[in-house]
Design an enzyme around this catalytic site. Structure first.
Site, PDB file in Angstrom:
ATOM      1  N   GLY A  71     -21.534 -34.525 -30.498  1.00 22.13           N
ATOM      2  CA  GLY A  71     -22.094 -33.857 -31.666  1.00 22.13           C
ATOM      3  C   GLY A  71     -23.205 -32.878 -31.343  1.00 22.13           C
ATOM      4  O   GLY A  71     -23.298 -31.815 -31.964  1.00 22.13           O
ATOM      5  N   THR A  72     -24.036 -33.202 -30.375  1.00 25.58           N
ATOM      6  CA  THR A  72     -25.146 -32.310 -30.024  1.00 25.58           C
ATOM      7  C   THR A  72     -24.633 -30.966 -29.523  1.00 25.58           C
ATOM      8  O   THR A  72     -25.133 -29.908 -29.925  1.00 25.58           O
ATOM      9  CB  THR A  72     -26.053 -32.964 -28.963  1.00 25.58           C
ATOM     10  OG1 THR A  72     -26.658 -34.127 -29.537  1.00 25.58           O
ATOM     11  CG2 THR A  72     -27.141 -32.006 -28.501  1.00 25.58           C
ATOM     12  N   ASN A 152     -28.755 -39.966 -40.339  1.00 28.50           N
ATOM     13  CA  ASN A 152     -28.591 -41.003 -39.323  1.00 28.50           C
ATOM     14  C   ASN A 152     -29.667 -42.081 -39.355  1.00 28.50           C
ATOM     15  O   ASN A 152     -29.497 -43.141 -38.765  1.00 28.50           O
ATOM     16  CB  ASN A 152     -28.546 -40.380 -37.919  1.00 28.50           C
ATOM     17  CG  ASN A 152     -29.796 -39.599 -37.587  1.00 28.50           C
ATOM     18  OD1 ASN A 152     -30.181 -38.682 -38.317  1.00 28.50           O
ATOM     19  ND2 ASN A 152     -30.450 -39.939 -36.492  1.00 28.50           N
ATOM     20  N   GLN A 180     -22.314 -39.063 -38.437  1.00 33.19           N
ATOM     21  CA  GLN A 180     -22.362 -40.413 -39.011  1.00 33.19           C
ATOM     22  C   GLN A 180     -21.304 -40.635 -40.088  1.00 33.19           C
ATOM     23  O   GLN A 180     -21.217 -41.741 -40.634  1.00 33.19           O
ATOM     24  CB  GLN A 180     -23.747 -40.689 -39.605  1.00 33.19           C
ATOM     25  CG  GLN A 180     -24.869 -40.760 -38.588  1.00 33.19           C
ATOM     26  CD  GLN A 180     -24.837 -42.015 -37.723  1.00 33.19           C
ATOM     27  OE1 GLN A 180     -24.179 -42.992 -38.050  1.00 33.19           O
ATOM     28  NE2 GLN A 180     -25.545 -41.978 -36.602  1.00 33.19           N
ATOM     29  N   SER A 200     -18.849 -36.793 -33.194  1.00 39.31           N
ATOM     30  CA  SER A 200     -19.015 -37.491 -31.929  1.00 39.31           C
ATOM     31  C   SER A 200     -18.218 -38.796 -31.947  1.00 39.31           C
ATOM     32  O   SER A 200     -18.348 -39.597 -32.869  1.00 39.31           O
ATOM     33  CB  SER A 200     -20.499 -37.791 -31.692  1.00 39.31           C
ATOM     34  OG  SER A 200     -20.748 -38.115 -30.347  1.00 39.31           O
ATOM     35  N   ALA A 201     -17.411 -39.021 -30.898  1.00 42.18           N
ATOM     36  CA  ALA A 201     -16.492 -40.164 -30.868  1.00 42.18           C
ATOM     37  C   ALA A 201     -17.211 -41.503 -30.804  1.00 42.18           C
ATOM     38  O   ALA A 201     -16.711 -42.505 -31.333  1.00 42.18           O
ATOM     39  CB  ALA A 201     -15.541 -40.035 -29.677  1.00 42.18           C
ATOM     40  N   HIS A 202     -18.375 -41.557 -30.164  1.00 43.05           N
ATOM     41  CA  HIS A 202     -19.008 -42.858 -29.956  1.00 43.05           C
ATOM     42  C   HIS A 202     -19.632 -43.437 -31.213  1.00 43.05           C
ATOM     43  O   HIS A 202     -20.121 -44.567 -31.212  1.00 43.05           O
ATOM     44  CB  HIS A 202     -20.046 -42.782 -28.825  1.00 43.05           C
ATOM     45  CG  HIS A 202     -21.317 -42.095 -29.163  1.00 43.05           C
ATOM     46  ND1 HIS A 202     -22.482 -42.777 -29.440  1.00 43.05           N
ATOM     47  CD2 HIS A 202     -21.631 -40.783 -29.261  1.00 43.05           C
ATOM     48  CE1 HIS A 202     -23.459 -41.920 -29.687  1.00 43.05           C
ATOM     49  NE2 HIS A 202     -22.970 -40.705 -29.582  1.00 43.05           N
ATOM     50  N   THR A 238     -13.013 -27.918 -17.481  1.00 42.38           N
ATOM     51  CA  THR A 238     -11.828 -28.767 -17.495  1.00 42.38           C
ATOM     52  C   THR A 238     -11.992 -29.889 -18.511  1.00 42.38           C
ATOM     53  O   THR A 238     -12.999 -30.604 -18.506  1.00 42.38           O
ATOM     54  CB  THR A 238     -11.590 -29.374 -16.094  1.00 42.38           C
ATOM     55  OG1 THR A 238     -11.453 -28.314 -15.147  1.00 42.38           O
ATOM     56  CG2 THR A 238     -10.339 -30.239 -16.078  1.00 42.38           C
ATOM     57  N   CYS A 331     -32.422 -41.715 -30.440  1.00 45.47           N
ATOM     58  CA  CYS A 331     -32.669 -40.498 -29.675  1.00 45.47           C
ATOM     59  C   CYS A 331     -34.153 -40.234 -29.464  1.00 45.47           C
ATOM     60  O   CYS A 331     -34.525 -39.452 -28.616  1.00 45.47           O
ATOM     61  CB  CYS A 331     -32.023 -39.297 -30.375  1.00 45.47           C
ATOM     62  SG  CYS A 331     -30.240 -39.445 -30.549  1.00 45.47           S
TER      63      CYS A 331
END
Length: 381
Positions: A71-72, A152, A180, A200-202, A238, A331
Site C-alpha cells: 500500500g505504501t 487504520n 484496511q 496491501s495483501a498482508h 521483475t 508503523c
C-alpha cells in the site's frame, strides 16, 4: 503461556492455503515472467491470472491493476505521479491519514510547491463533507483529494461513493488508501467513481511485500520506478510471482468467506466492546470505533483510565501475558509523539490517558477476548 494476537490491523496471520500456493509456485514456477520461453510464460500466466481475478471482483479492467510492493508504494506512485505527470498543484487530505500519504504530501509540498489543504474533522475524526465541498469550490487549481476509506487507527468509515461523486462534480481526482478495507468490504469501482486506490495483501491474510494500485484507465500516470516495462510500463522490476499468487489466493478466500467471517468478527468486536465497558465507567471508544455502523468491524480503539505515562508499562505487561495489541498504529509504535490520529481528535484530558487499538480476525476466539479482558482488568485495578 497463552498467546493472543489482537493486532490484525497491523498485519494478519497468513492463511494456510496462501502459504501452500506460494510454496508450490516457488518450487515449480520459477521463471522470469518477462522471459519468452515456457518457464517465463508459465510465470507470466500466473501474474495475469491474478490480475484478472482482482479486476473481476472490483469490476474494472485488468489494465487498471498494477502490482506493487504494498500500500505504501501504491500511495506514493499515485501521489507523486499526479503532481509530476498530471499537473496536480493542489492536494486536499486530512490530518489523520496514514503516514504513507501524509509524509508523501509533505514531501510534495516542499519539493514541488504543491498547495496542501486539510479538510475539517469533527470530534470523532469524521470528515466534514461540507468542508470538503467548500475546499473543492474555492479554487480552480488542478486538485487531487486523498482520503482513506477505513482509518487504520480508529476504524472510521468514509462514504467512498459520495466523496468520489463530489470530487467528480468538481473535476478533481480522488485517491483513497483502501488498505484496511479491501478484503473486508465489497467495492464495485464502476459504481464508485474513485480514480485511484491502494491495497496491501498482508491486511487480508496474504503475504507481506505485495499489493496493488488501481489506476483508472486513461489517467496517464507515469512510473515511479524505472528500469523495465513490467506492469505495462508503470512499475519496473521483475514481478514477485509467488507473492502475487499469494495475494490472489488471499483475495479470493477473503471474498469467498466474507459474509461468514464478517459476521463472526463482528460478534467478536461487539463482545469485546461490551466486556471492556464493564471494567470501568471511564472507558471510552476513540473515534467511531465502538459504533458498528460508522466503523469497520475489524478493530476498536479504546481510551482507558490509566495515565498515558504508563502506556509503555501496560503494553509490556500485556506482552508478558502473551497479548499483542497496538498503541496507535504499528508503523509509528516507536515514536515518542504517539498517535498523530489521536493527537488530532482527542481532548487534552483523554490525551493524558492510555489508548490501545485491538483488532480482530476470524482466527480469534471468544476465549481470546475473555483472556485479554481478564488481563486488562488486573492492569486497571
Amino acid at each position: 503461556m497463552k498467546k493472543v494476537y489482537l493486532d490484525s490491523a497491523a498485519t494478519t496471520k497468513i492463511r494456510t492455503e496462501v502459504i501452500d500456493d506460494m510454496t508450490r509456485v516457488m518450487q515449480e514456477v520459477y521463471g522470469n515472467p518477462s522471459s519468452s520461453h515456457s518457464f517465463g510464460r508459465s510465470a507470466k500466466t500466473l501474474v495475469e491470472t491474478a490480475r484478472k481475478t482482482i479486476a473481476k471482483r472490483l469490476n474494472v479492467t485488468t489494465s487498471e491493476i498494477v502490482f506493487t510492493s504494498g500500500g505504501t508504494e501504491a500511495d506514493n506512485l499515485v501521489l507523486l505521479s499526479a503532481v509530476k505527470d498530471l499537473g496536480v498543484t493542489r492536494i486536499i487530505t486530512s490530518k489523520i491519514e496514514h503516514h504513507a500519504v501524509l509524509h508523501t504530501v509533505d514531501y510534495l509540498e516542499k519539493a514541488y510547491g504543491v498547495t496542501v489543504d486539510y479538510v475539517d474533522l469533527d470530534n470523532n475524526g469524521e470528515v466534514v463533507i461540507s468542508s470538503l465541498e467548500q475546499l473543492l469550490s474555492t479554487s480552480e487549481a488542478k486538485t487531487l483529494v486523498s482520503l482513506m476509506h477505513v482509518n487504520n487507527e480508529i476504524g472510521n468509515l468514509l462514504d467512498l461513493k459520495h466523496v468520489a461523486q463530489l470530487c467528480k462534480a468538481h473535476n478533481a481526482y480522488f485517491h483513497s488508501d483502501t488498505v484496511q478495507s479491501v478484503g473486508h468490504f465489497e467495492l464495485d469501482l464502476q459504481d464508485i467513481p474513485v480514480d485511484f486506490i491502494a491495497v496491501s495483501a498482508h491486511k487480508f491474510h496474504g503475504p507481506k511485500g505485495v499489493g496493488f494500485a488501481f489506476i483508472r484507465k486513461h489517467s496517464n500516470l507515469k512510473p515511479m520506478i524505472h528500469g523495465g516495462e513490467q506492469e505495462r510500463g508503470l512499475r519496473a522490476g521483475t514481478e514477485a510471482v509467488h507473492n502475487i499468487v499469494g495475494l490472489e489466493t488471499a483475495f479470493k478466500l477473503a471474498y469467498k468467506n466474507l459474509e461468514k467471517e464478517r459476521e463472526f468478527v463482528s460478534q467478536l468486536k461487539t463482545y469485546f466492546c461490551n466486556e471492556i465497558m464493564q471494567l470501568s465507567p471511564l472507558v471510552k471508544f476513540n473515534g467511531f470505533s465502538g459504533n458498528m455502523e460508522k466503523s469497520t468491524y475489524t478493530l476498536i480503539n479504546v481510551c482507558l483510565p490509566i495515565e498515558a505515562r504508563k502506556s509503555d508499562m501496560l503494553l509490556f505487561q500485556l506482552d508478558l501475558k502473551g497479548i499483542a495489541c497496538s498503541r496507535g498504529s504499528a508503523c509509528q509504535s516507536g515514536a515518542l509523539k504517539g498517535s498523530h490520529v489521536l493527537n488530532e481528535i482527542l481532548n487534552e484530558a483523554d490525551k493524558r490517558k492510555v489508548s490501545l487499538r485491538f483488532s480482530f480476525s476470524h482466527f480469534n476466539t471468544f476465549e481470546d477476548v475473555d483472556y485479554a479482558i481478564e488481563v486488562l482488568k488486573a492492569c486497571i485495578n
